[in-house]
Motif scaffolding. Sequence first.
Motif, mmCIF file in Angstrom:
data_model
loop_
_atom_site.group_PDB
_atom_site.id
_atom_site.type_symbol
_atom_site.label_atom_id
_atom_site.label_comp_id
_atom_site.label_asym_id
_atom_site.label_seq_id
_atom_site.Cartn_x
_atom_site.Cartn_y
_atom_site.Cartn_z
ATOM 1 N N LEU A 1 33.824 -2.659 21.050
ATOM 2 C CA LEU A 1 34.385 -2.097 19.831
ATOM 3 C C LEU A 1 34.345 -3.103 18.680
ATOM 4 C CD1 LEU A 1 37.354 -0.103 21.365
ATOM 5 C CD2 LEU A 1 35.365 0.860 20.214
ATOM 6 N N CYS A 2 34.584 -4.373 18.971
ATOM 7 C CA CYS A 2 34.492 -5.417 17.938
ATOM 8 C C CYS A 2 33.069 -5.501 17.384
ATOM 9 C CB CYS A 2 34.917 -6.765 18.503
ATOM 10 S SG CYS A 2 36.690 -6.947 18.759
ATOM 11 N N GLN A 3 32.102 -5.448 18.279
ATOM 12 C CA GLN A 3 30.707 -5.478 17.850
ATOM 13 C C GLN A 3 30.389 -4.284 16.949
ATOM 14 O OE1 GLN A 3 28.530 -5.626 21.547
ATOM 15 N NE2 GLN A 3 29.364 -7.635 22.096
ATOM 16 N N GLY A 4 30.959 -3.134 17.293
ATOM 17 C CA GLY A 4 30.747 -1.934 16.484
ATOM 18 C C GLY A 4 31.301 -2.088 15.078
ATOM 19 N N ILE A 5 32.491 -2.702 14.960
ATOM 20 C CA ILE A 5 33.086 -2.916 13.639
ATOM 21 C C ILE A 5 32.246 -3.895 12.823
ATOM 22 C CG2 ILE A 5 35.097 -3.808 12.404
ATOM 23 C CD1 ILE A 5 36.792 -2.778 14.765
ATOM 24 N N ASP A 6 31.802 -4.965 13.460
ATOM 25 C CA ASP A 6 30.920 -5.921 12.773
ATOM 26 C C ASP A 6 29.700 -5.208 12.191
ATOM 27 O OD1 ASP A 6 32.314 -8.332 13.083
ATOM 28 O OD2 ASP A 6 31.547 -8.621 15.125
ATOM 29 N N GLN A 7 29.101 -4.340 12.980
ATOM 30 C CA GLN A 7 27.904 -3.615 12.541
ATOM 31 C C GLN A 7 28.224 -2.650 11.403
ATOM 32 O OE1 GLN A 7 26.516 -1.856 16.185
ATOM 33 N NE2 GLN A 7 25.911 -3.823 17.076
ATOM 34 N N LEU A 8 29.377 -1.985 11.479
ATOM 35 C CA LEU A 8 29.779 -1.047 10.417
ATOM 36 C C LEU A 8 30.010 -1.777 9.093
ATOM 37 C CD1 LEU A 8 32.259 1.276 12.353
ATOM 38 C CD2 LEU A 8 30.084 1.959 11.340
ATOM 39 N N LEU A 9 30.677 -2.927 9.139
ATOM 40 C CA LEU A 9 30.913 -3.695 7.916
ATOM 41 C C LEU A 9 29.580 -4.112 7.283
ATOM 42 C CD1 LEU A 9 33.874 -5.938 9.144
ATOM 43 C CD2 LEU A 9 34.021 -4.136 7.411
ATOM 44 N N LYS A 10 28.685 -4.602 8.126
ATOM 45 C CA LYS A 10 27.375 -5.043 7.623
ATOM 46 C C LYS A 10 26.573 -3.872 7.065
ATOM 47 C CE LYS A 10 23.287 -7.692 9.033
ATOM 48 N NZ LYS A 10 22.633 -8.422 10.154
ATOM 49 N N ALA A 11 26.556 -2.750 7.784
ATOM 50 C CA ALA A 11 25.768 -1.587 7.369
ATOM 51 C C ALA A 11 26.273 -0.985 6.058
ATOM 52 C CB ALA A 11 25.790 -0.522 8.468
ATOM 53 N N ASN A 12 27.570 -1.154 5.792
ATOM 54 C CA ASN A 12 28.138 -0.597 4.561
ATOM 55 C C ASN A 12 28.171 -1.609 3.413
ATOM 56 O OD1 ASN A 12 29.289 2.314 4.938
ATOM 57 N ND2 ASN A 12 29.760 1.244 6.857
ATOM 58 N N GLY A 13 27.577 -2.774 3.638
ATOM 59 C CA GLY A 13 27.465 -3.743 2.568
ATOM 60 C C GLY A 13 28.732 -4.520 2.264
ATOM 61 N N VAL A 14 29.656 -4.583 3.225
ATOM 62 C CA VAL A 14 30.886 -5.352 3.034
ATOM 63 C C VAL A 14 30.601 -6.822 3.334
ATOM 64 C CG1 VAL A 14 33.271 -5.700 3.799
ATOM 65 C CG2 VAL A 14 32.332 -3.386 3.657
ATOM 66 N N THR A 15 30.941 -7.698 2.400
ATOM 67 C CA THR A 15 30.762 -9.139 2.609
ATOM 68 C C THR A 15 31.871 -9.662 3.509
ATOM 69 O OG1 THR A 15 29.743 -9.413 0.422
ATOM 70 C CG2 THR A 15 30.624 -11.396 1.488
ATOM 71 N N PHE A 16 31.484 -10.293 4.615
ATOM 72 C CA PHE A 16 32.474 -10.830 5.551
ATOM 73 C C PHE A 16 32.700 -12.302 5.257
ATOM 74 C CE2 PHE A 16 34.015 -12.666 9.509
ATOM 75 C CZ PHE A 16 35.018 -11.762 9.853
#
Length: 468
Positions: free
Chosen positions: A94-109
């Motif tokens: 689930l953590c990996q999924g959130i990382d991917q969602l943030l990246k795919a939506n253009g959110v700067t981490f």
Amino acid sequence: MGEKFDVIVIGAGPGGYVAAIKAAKAGLHTAIVENRRVGGTCLNRGCIPAKAMIHASSLYREMQESERFGVTASDVQFDYGKIVAYKQETTDKLCQGIDQLLKANGVTFLSGKGTLEKGKAVRVVTEEGESCYEAENVILAAGSKPLVLPIPGLDLPGVLTSDELFRLEEMPESLVIIGGGVISVEFASVYSNLGCKVTIVEAMPRLIPNMDKEISQNLKMILKKRGVDIHTSAAVQRVEQEGDQYTCVFVEKEKEVRASAQYVLCAVGRCPNTDGLFGEGVEPEMERGRVVVDEEYRTSIEGVYAIGDLIRGMQLAHLASAQGVYVADKIAGKEPSVDVHTVPGCVYTDPEIASVGITEDEAKEQGLSVKVGKFIMSANGKSLITKEERGFIKVIAEADTDVILGAQMMCARATDMIGEFVTAVVNRLTVQQVAKGMRAHPTYNEGVVEALEDIEGNAVHIMPKKKR
């Protein structure tokens, strides 16, 4: 000063990461700051790992009891290390999924510890150094940490918080739990299912005191049947170490009682995690350690919002997510797409517990005239097939209009079925409107219609009340 953003979110838990993704989807230049893994307490140290362990331990108990279905399973065992690994695997995916969602939506981490500075600047500190960023809007979503009461002995090495209990690599032989809320009864279910001797010590007169009284009573009976020792109206005085055991000393019915175990779990709730959140001279209005917000989650600092466990209200992952959606919509100039006032409460014991809206007792306290419908699930076909424990569905409706005001459920799949009543309460649907839809047979959900129809005395599978 580093890059400037439309929105910076401090905290990547269920409130923060949802707010960031929603803001990014609305076209806002968005960043999120987190010094640990994404997912926050819920995903890493709370909801998800707890429910994974509940599932594994319940499966073990069901296998031990499989003979009642005509299935014999011999030499049933569990490997606690593998249960912990399964729990961690679930969290990791689930953590990996959130990382991917943030990246795919253009959110700067932005990895590091986030601190709000003057002028809506956010300082991000890492081991390598620090950077500072500007934002038009800042959303504080730093979450919470376990609350530890000022009771003598709670600093002993065998006294754990929920965070530390999750890190145990070996199965506890015995456990005393201080507190009788949701965290307590869920952990009690996990470890009693696995053969651990569990004792609960609760200061209030009943378990999960914010739930319907009948739910609390039934849950106490079920847990006691499964070997859990329960003490309510019990005031903890101290914890003592006696060799390799830890003794919780409490007063019950004016007598001092001692309960010993390998570990003591302090499960009395959580408090806002504001450590290092505010820089020098940054002082939003606070109340009892919580950030004060208005009805739109604005703090006393212009352009700064706070959501989730930082503010007053129920500390629930889905509420934090809804608040994150609400704030992101407001910042983007949109009409909020979610109702943040109708909040379902769920407890993942067996049977499951779920509620929304007001209870019958709360209606009486508020002087409301209501009708109550109730269906005992022992008459439900699916419940009989799976040999469920005692359970029920109760519906509260306004007497004059039949508008549904609340529902309480204690039965299999209650946490899934409560969504139907959330929709009903939010949209002020009537008993007749919700009952009109056909339910499949056999399902647990058929009990919903029976409870609704009982309000008018028309339930098919409930014996008619005798006329006097």
